[in-house]
Design a protein around this motif. Structure first.
Motif, mmCIF file in Angstrom:
data_model
loop_
_atom_site.group_PDB
_atom_site.id
_atom_site.type_symbol
_atom_site.label_atom_id
_atom_site.label_comp_id
_atom_site.label_asym_id
_atom_site.label_seq_id
_atom_site.Cartn_x
_atom_site.Cartn_y
_atom_site.Cartn_z
ATOM 1 N N LEU A 157 0.826 -1.200 0.000
ATOM 2 C CA LEU A 157 0.000 0.000 0.000
ATOM 3 C C LEU A 157 0.867 1.259 0.000
ATOM 4 N N LEU A 158 1.925 1.262 0.824
ATOM 5 C CA LEU A 158 2.816 2.422 0.884
ATOM 6 C C LEU A 158 3.577 2.606 -0.430
ATOM 7 N N ILE A 159 4.001 1.484 -1.042
ATOM 8 C CA ILE A 159 4.695 1.580 -2.334
ATOM 9 C C ILE A 159 3.778 2.198 -3.382
ATOM 10 N N GLY A 160 2.513 1.724 -3.390
ATOM 11 C CA GLY A 160 1.557 2.292 -4.344
ATOM 12 C C GLY A 160 1.332 3.774 -4.107
ATOM 13 N N LEU A 161 1.242 4.181 -2.844
ATOM 14 C CA LEU A 161 1.034 5.588 -2.520
ATOM 15 C C LEU A 161 2.252 6.420 -2.922
ATOM 16 N N ALA A 162 3.464 5.897 -2.659
ATOM 17 C CA ALA A 162 4.683 6.621 -3.025
ATOM 18 C C ALA A 162 4.800 6.773 -4.542
ATOM 19 N N TYR A 163 4.459 5.722 -5.265
ATOM 20 C CA TYR A 163 4.508 5.775 -6.729
ATOM 21 C C TYR A 163 3.544 6.837 -7.261
ATOM 22 N N TRP A 164 2.370 6.871 -6.675
ATOM 23 C CA TRP A 164 1.367 7.855 -7.116
ATOM 24 C C TRP A 164 1.829 9.285 -6.847
ATOM 25 N N LEU A 165 2.411 9.520 -5.645
ATOM 26 C CA LEU A 165 2.892 10.859 -5.318
ATOM 27 C C LEU A 165 4.067 11.252 -6.215
ATOM 28 N N GLY A 166 4.991 10.290 -6.467
ATOM 29 C CA GLY A 166 6.132 10.595 -7.326
ATOM 30 C C GLY A 166 5.716 10.895 -8.751
ATOM 31 N N LYS A 167 4.764 10.152 -9.249
ATOM 32 C CA LYS A 167 4.256 10.373 -10.605
ATOM 33 C C LYS A 167 3.626 11.754 -10.723
ATOM 34 N N ARG A 168 2.890 12.134 -9.697
ATOM 35 C CA ARG A 168 2.226 13.440 -9.729
ATOM 36 C C ARG A 168 3.249 14.583 -9.697
ATOM 37 N N ARG A 169 4.318 14.432 -8.870
ATOM 38 C CA ARG A 169 5.329 15.495 -8.772
ATOM 39 C C ARG A 169 6.104 15.618 -10.071
ATOM 40 N N SER A 170 6.418 14.451 -10.692
ATOM 41 C CA SER A 170 7.136 14.480 -11.953
ATOM 42 C C SER A 170 6.318 15.174 -13.037
#
Length: 376
Positions: free
Chosen positions: A328-341
Motif C-alpha cells: 500500500l505504501l509503495i503504491g502511494l509513493a509511486y502515485w505521489l512521485g508520478k504526480r510530482r514528476s
C-alpha cells in the motif's frame, strides 16, 4: 498512478482483510444451514397432553398399550433406506440431555422407554415417497412414577456417522429424532435427587482429566443446570483447577461425567479435593470429594506440557499485514512521485512564465554603453 488507481488499491486491501477475517464464520454458517435428506413427523394420538408440543407427550395407563405412529418421507430423487430406532433419553458428557443410541441409563430407573417399546424398524423409501412406521409401547402393570423419556431415532445407515465427528451440526445430514414423553400421572412434580457418585482421574480424548460422575436419580427431566467446580491441593489448600457449566440439563435417571482438564501448569502427585457447586433454579447442591493424583498420571500430564510445541501462528498474520501495508505504501509513493514528476514537466507553471518575462525585458532594455552614446 492516479487517484482512481489508489482507491482500487485501498478497496483490494480491505477486501483481502475481510476475506481473511470472515471466512471462518461463513463456513460455520454454511454448516448450520445443512438440511437432511429425509423428514420424520409424529402423528400425535388423542391422549396427547400438550397440543402445542411437536413431540409425543402422552398419558398412558398401567397395563396399557400405546401405539406410536411416525411418518417418514424421502424428498430426494433417489431411493433411500432408513432405520428407526427407539432410544432412551440420556445425558452426554457435555452436560446436555440427548436422544441418541446409548447404554448410559442409570440403574435407578424403574423402567425405560426401550424396555417398554417394540424394536427397531427398517423402511425402504422410493424417491419422493413417504411411509408410516408404527411402534407399540406397553406400560407395566404397576405403572411408573414420574416421566419415562425416550425418542424415535431415524437414521440413514448408509451414511457414515464418523463424517460428523468434530462438527455436531453435520449430524443433521444423517439423523433426526422425535422425543417421546410418557406419564402415568401427567406432569407429576418430584424433588430432584442429584448425587456425586465418584471422582476419578482418567484419560478423556487422550488427555488426563478429573471426572466427576453426577447422577440424576429422579424420573424427571430438569434444566437450567449451572455447575462451578474447583480443585484444591489438599495439603496447601491452593486452588489449582476450575471449570464451569452453564444452562445444562439432565435426562431422567441418567448420569454424565463432568470433566475438568488438568490445565496448563505442572501438577505434583498427591491428594486433591474437588469442590462442586451446582444449581437448577432455586435448587442448590454442594459436593466435596477427595481423590488422588498418582505419580504416573502426574508424569504423563507434565510430560505433555513439556512436549507441547504447538506453533503459535500469530506471526503469520503479522507478516501478511506487514506485506499488505508495504504494498500500500509503495503504491502511494509511486502515485505521489508520478504526480510530482508531471508537475515539474508542465511548461505552463508560474515559474516558467516568470523566467520568460524576465528574459524578454532584459532584451529590450538599452545597455549602459548605448545610453552613453546617445547622450554624447
Amino acid at each position: 498512478m492516479n487517484l482512481n488507481r489508489f482507491k482500487w488499491w485501498l478497496v483490494a486491501f480491505l477486501a483481502l482483510i475481510s476475506l481473511l477475517g470472515g471466512g471462518a464464520s461463513l463456513s460455520a454458517h454454511a454448516a448450520e444451514t445443512t438440511n437432511s435428506n429425509f423428514a420424520a413427523t409424529p402423528l400425535l394420538p388423542k391422549n396427547q397432553i400438550s397440543e402445542k408440543a411437536d413431540y409425543y407427550d402422552l398419558k398412558v395407563q398401567p397395563s396399557g398399550s400405546q401405539t406410536l405412529k411416525l411418518s417418514v418421507t424421502n424428498p430426494s430423487k433417489s431411493a433411500r433406506t432408513l432405520k428407526v430406532i427407539p432410544v432412551n433419553a440420556t445425558t452426554s458428557d457435555t452436560g446436555k440431555a440427548v436422544f441418541v443410541p446409548s447404554n448410559r441409563t442409570d440403574p435407578s430407573a424403574q423402567v425405560t422407554f426401550t424396555e417398554m417399546t417394540s424394536g427397531a424398524v427398517t423402511v425402504h423409501l422410493a424417491a419422493h415417497q413417504g411411509k408410516t412406521v408404527t411402534f407399540t409401547t406397553k406400560t407395566p402393570a404397576s405403572g411408573f412414577t414420574g416421566e419415562v423419556l425416550g425418542g424415535l431415532f431415524v437414521t440413514d445407515p448408509n451414511v457414515n456417522p464418523s463424517s460428523a465427528r468434530g462438527n455436531l451440526n453435520l449430524q443433521n445430514r444423517y439423523a433426526e429424532v422425535v422425543a417421546v414423553s410418557l406419564w402415568c400421572q401427567p406432569n407429576q412434580i418430584l424433588p430432584i435427587n442429584l448425587k456425586l457418585a465418584d471422582v476419578t482421574v482418567k484419560k478423556q480424548n487422550g488427555q488426563p482429566q478429573v471426572l466427576a460422575k453426577l447422577r440424576n436419580l429422579t424420573p424427571a427431566l430438569f434444566g437450567d443446570l449451572d455447575i462451578h467446580a474447583r480443585v484444591l491441593n489438599a495439603k496447601t489448600g491452593k486452588q489449582v483447577l476450575t471449570r464451569s457449566l452453564k444452562n445444562g440439563s439432565m435426562a431422567p435417571n441418567s448420569w454424565f461425567n463432568f470433566g475438568i482438564g488438568l490445565g496448563k501448569k505442572r501438577l505434583a502427585a498427591g491428594q486433591y479435593t474437588l469442590k462442586l457447586h451446582a444449581t437448577s433454579g432455586k435448587r442448590v447442591w454442594n459436593f466435596s470429594r477427595s481423590f488422588t493424583l498418582t505419580a504416573k498420571t502426574a508424569r504423563t500430564h507434565n510430560a505433555v506440557l513439556h512436549s507441547d510445541k504447538t506453533p503459535n501462528n500469530w506471526w503469520i498474520w503479522l507478516v501478511i499485514l506487514a506485506i499488505l501495508l508495504i504494498l500500500l505504501l509503495i503504491g502511494l509513493a509511486y502515485w505521489l512521485g508520478k504526480r510530482r514528476s508531471r508537475d515539474d514537466d508542465d511548461p505552463d507553471t508560474p515559474e516558467s512564465t516568470l523566467t520568460h518575462t524576465d528574459s524578454q525585458t532584459s532584451s529590450t532594455k538599452p545597455s549602459d554603453e548605448a545610453q552613453s552614446h546617445l547622450k554624447s
